[in-house]
Design a protein around this motif. Sequence first.
Motif, PDB file in Angstrom:
ATOM      1  N   ARG A  73       0.006   9.911   6.435  1.00 25.28           N
ATOM      2  CA  ARG A  73       0.271  11.216   6.697  1.00 25.28           C
ATOM      3  C   ARG A  73       0.974  11.710   7.968  1.00 25.28           C
ATOM      4  O   ARG A  73       0.129  11.217   8.946  1.00 25.28           O
ATOM      5  CB  ARG A  73      -1.068  12.130   6.406  1.00 25.28           C
TER       6      ARG A  73
ATOM      7  N   LEU B 185       0.934  -1.172   0.028  1.00 26.66           N
ATOM      8  CA  LEU B 185       0.001   0.142   0.023  1.00 26.66           C
ATOM      9  C   LEU B 185       0.811   1.302  -0.118  1.00 26.66           C
ATOM     10  O   LEU B 185       1.282   1.469  -0.980  1.00 26.66           O
ATOM     11  CB  LEU B 185      -0.871  -0.064   1.027  1.00 26.66           C
ATOM     12  N   GLY B 186       1.096   2.020   0.934  1.00 29.27           N
ATOM     13  CA  GLY B 186       1.853   3.083   1.169  1.00 29.27           C
ATOM     14  C   GLY B 186       3.180   3.100   2.014  1.00 29.27           C
ATOM     15  O   GLY B 186       3.298   1.680   2.604  1.00 29.27           O
ATOM     16  N   THR B 187       3.754   4.116   1.960  1.00 30.63           N
ATOM     17  CA  THR B 187       4.972   3.997   2.771  1.00 30.63           C
ATOM     18  C   THR B 187       5.360   5.393   3.448  1.00 30.63           C
ATOM     19  O   THR B 187       4.973   6.604   3.119  1.00 30.63           O
ATOM     20  CB  THR B 187       6.416   4.063   1.671  1.00 30.63           C
ATOM     21  N   THR B 188       5.911   5.422   4.637  1.00 31.53           N
ATOM     22  CA  THR B 188       6.205   6.663   5.261  1.00 31.53           C
ATOM     23  C   THR B 188       7.726   6.580   5.385  1.00 31.53           C
ATOM     24  O   THR B 188       8.433   5.732   5.172  1.00 31.53           O
ATOM     25  CB  THR B 188       5.646   6.229   6.979  1.00 31.53           C
TER      26      THR B 188
ATOM     27  N   ARG C  64      -2.955   3.888   1.972  1.00 31.19           N
ATOM     28  CA  ARG C  64      -2.115   3.921   0.642  1.00 31.19           C
ATOM     29  C   ARG C  64      -1.523   5.236   0.648  1.00 31.19           C
ATOM     30  O   ARG C  64      -0.401   5.778  -0.105  1.00 31.19           O
ATOM     31  CB  ARG C  64      -3.161   3.860  -0.712  1.00 31.19           C
ATOM     32  N   ARG C  65      -1.818   6.215   1.718  1.00 31.09           N
ATOM     33  CA  ARG C  65      -1.301   7.676   1.661  1.00 31.09           C
ATOM     34  C   ARG C  65      -1.073   8.134   3.138  1.00 31.09           C
ATOM     35  O   ARG C  65      -1.880   8.713   3.576  1.00 31.09           O
ATOM     36  CB  ARG C  65      -2.237   8.688   0.963  1.00 31.09           C
TER      37      ARG C  65
ATOM     38  N   ASP D 282      -5.936   6.141   5.566  1.00 29.57           N
ATOM     39  CA  ASP D 282      -5.852   5.767   3.841  1.00 29.57           C
ATOM     40  C   ASP D 282      -4.448   5.139   4.067  1.00 29.57           C
ATOM     41  O   ASP D 282      -3.377   5.878   3.898  1.00 29.57           O
ATOM     42  CB  ASP D 282      -5.930   6.746   3.138  1.00 29.57           C
TER      43      ASP D 282
END
Length: 983
Positions: free
Chosen positions: A725, A684-687, A722-723, A720
């Motif tokens: 924050r 999905l997403g990455t931090t 995928r994004r 979310d």
Amino acid sequence: MGALPRGEIPLDPDAGPLFEFAAGLRKLREQAGRPTYRDLARKTHYGIATLSSAAAGRQLPSLAVTLAYVRACGGDEREWKLIWQRTADACTGADTSTGTGPENRRTSGATPPYVGLATFREADAAFFFGRERLTGALVEHLMEKRLLVLFGASGSGKSSVLRAGVLPAFPDVPSLVFTPGPNPLEECAARLAARAGIAPGPVHAELTAEPRTFHRTVRQILAMQQEEGPSVDELLVVVDQFEEVFTLCRDARERERFVTALVHAAQAPDSRTRVAIAVRSDFYTHCTRLAALVDVLPHAHHPVGPMTAEELRAAIVQPAARSRLTVESALLTTLIADAYGRPGALPLLSHALLETWKRRRGNALTLAGYRAAGGIEGALGQTAEEFHTALNDSRQQAARRLFLRLVALGEGTEDTKRRVPRQELDSTPDTEFVLEQATRARLLTADADHVEITHEALIRCWPRLGTWLDQDRSQERLHRALTEATTLWESLNHDPDTLYRGVRLAAAKDLPREALTARERAFLDASEAAARQAHERDRRRLRRLRRLSGALAALLVCAVATAAFAVRAQNTLTRQRNEAVALRAADEAVRLSQHKPSLAVQIALAAYRQTRHERTRDALLNTLSVTSIGPATAGPERSGRAPLQHTPAGHTPAVPADGRVLAMADGSKIVLWDMKNPRQPRRLGTTDGAGLGPIQFTRDGNTLLGVDSQGTLRLWDVTDPRRPRALSKRPTDHSGYVYSVAVRPDGRVAATGSYDDTIRLWDISDPARPRMLDQLTGHDGDVKPVVFSPDGKTLASGSNDHDVRIWDVSDPRHASLVARLTGHEHFVDALAYSPNGRTLLSGSDDHTARLWDISALPGHSGLGRLARHTDIVTSVAFASHGRTAVTVGIDGVVKAWDMTDRTRPVPLANLTNPRGTVKEVRYLKADGTFLTVTAHHGVQIWYTDVDRALADACDRVHGTITRIQWSRYFPRLAYAPPCPHRL
């Protein structure tokens, strides 16, 4: 005819002090009758190249090499020690125009002031900074107690502080510095004999017969040296990488004798020996199993902890200053932040500094150069990848075979490096080229006799090597056993009794021929030839028996009366035989699961259908559980698995309550994965990560918390996934490494546990502005796991003080201690509450997991001990329904338990992780699916429902087991493929 003395390259008169030093060594050799360097190598136990370079005048050899050279040529060691010291001082202080310096380090800055992955040696003492306080403590310890056992994590600097710190503090004391290798007693005898100038054979024989002769031999050597020259009162023995007595030495009796010899030499009333041993901290438990060492260990051991910020500053700045270089302030701040509090960071720091020096701007080391090198986390992997990428396809295959051979696979511990004799390697052009290039890149260290990985940090930090090890671990164990069997066969003059037969031969034949050396192929060929001969003998014997069968027909009438009994006996024998075949096949299925998963599933399924047994059940679950492998590299996996870049990998996992998302922190970022279908994870997403350690979700899965290597608390909005924050970050103000983070079920309070012996509670009701609420003190040691109860009213914490403490956190501003659970005999590393909060499960370095009844706090009681691990229990977890739990450990075993009766937990499955050490376990779903994380950051998905396993097994199969394969694994059983007609 004897070998002629080799010609030497003329010395450079402009080389300053090194010219005079090398000329003196050459003159000494002339006076000794110009012995060949081969003769000198036999006398000194050093390689030909090492000795010849000592007199080449290009760089100053180490003091140990110099004295060995002098001793072999009959020179005065005391005089040459002074000459060496004067030369080292002169080189250190030489003018930049001379271009000279000790150990190839010039003050001009033309050569690096950092050693990279290599260990600091005695000759590097002038560039060894940051460990002055530790060095002083170790020297004082050795002066008072004579025996020092130095424990520290891999990469903590044990070897360097002994060689470049302690040894120079004993300038007038001769030393023996060596690593044990596979034959520690033989290695010790060889070093002693070289010191005494005698043959090693008699010394080895005496030590084998009576280890206490080590003490007498040292006294004899010192007495001989007193007669020949100035008085020498003592000998300092340094045994580096002591863990090799467990990882490489297979003879338990030789291991015991070696340790007995060392301990007695240091403890004898008239001792003339001081002994310093360096051993990795994860081998502490192994050391306690040595009878000669366990009694003295409490008074002899000394830990090596991480360096403070000031010590790191000195280690970075002072070597550069010696070489007239400057370190950019932004770079210094970044380096200290990246390295501070990180176990095993020193070789990574040194390598990153070396790579930064290569990218320096004038005389300045810059932050831009550091980032271009890949930083502390990526510099080593980047160097290794650049080396690998520069090779063509055939040489890349040779590199893979070489590096795998140089790793000793962990047995209940993490993998270590392995020192390999040159004769074990094939001298092919590809191998020689790879060896030369890897040595130039400082990834490997080679001399005339041995090759080894420069530092074990390479095993942890080169993802490609970790992937090779994960993919080939089972095969590598087979290959390593084949190597040892080949060596034994050769040493016994090709004794046929040492050849492989039966199952071992069949397993070894599965190894790729191209991965074997000529010696190993010759051994296998001899084994196959012997097996064919034995088979032919059996066929002849069978023909004779058939001829006799006619004569036995006359006895048929007599046999009728006993026919019923014979039938029953035959049925019993057949059943027992089939059961034995099924159990053996189950074991083979586990071994095959890594490189032939489809075949392994069919063998395990057939074995379970043949015999319903714990071993066949566990084998079936094992073969079906191998799904995910990390860390990522380019290219697809074998056996049709998904590309590795689409596979979860990292060192710290976090899973929310619904188990549908997985977060994996790998030190540079956090990656979120969709786990709705655990067998097909979707990225999905990455931090950003900034060297993240522990991470945790809030119960609703909308917020993710983590603490980075600088001790900063970070929060992200992952509503979310995928994004993701970033929401906030703030210092935790812990003065030590933050080991764990936990979130209360209501998502409003968090806790952090730290090596400063404290726990801090945080208000995260406003994730953008976290606030500290309270600090909990009372633990007398590093705080490790912290976990909230399901109702959020209590918090449990574990510590290196061996205790579990439970705190009342119903009012997190005024938390208080409720109960102290005692009973573990070592560090507490893992904790988990049962879903109803009535039971606590703890895991410890004492190899056990314990159950505690905490249903009536402050009253509590121990329910039982789950004591089936053979090493540290690293992580524990309860399933969401509470009926099962899982414990994992360094021994690589994954154990599932039926917790229906809390007082008598029943083993549900005993699974084996083929990739060794398991660090973490997390449940994913209520159906019993869970994941584990290995020491190499690989993720593996498991489930323990046998009915589901039987239903899903054939979905994992590609191609039906052939008749030939069936006959190999199920001899004398009718061909019955469990998944017929599979394409």
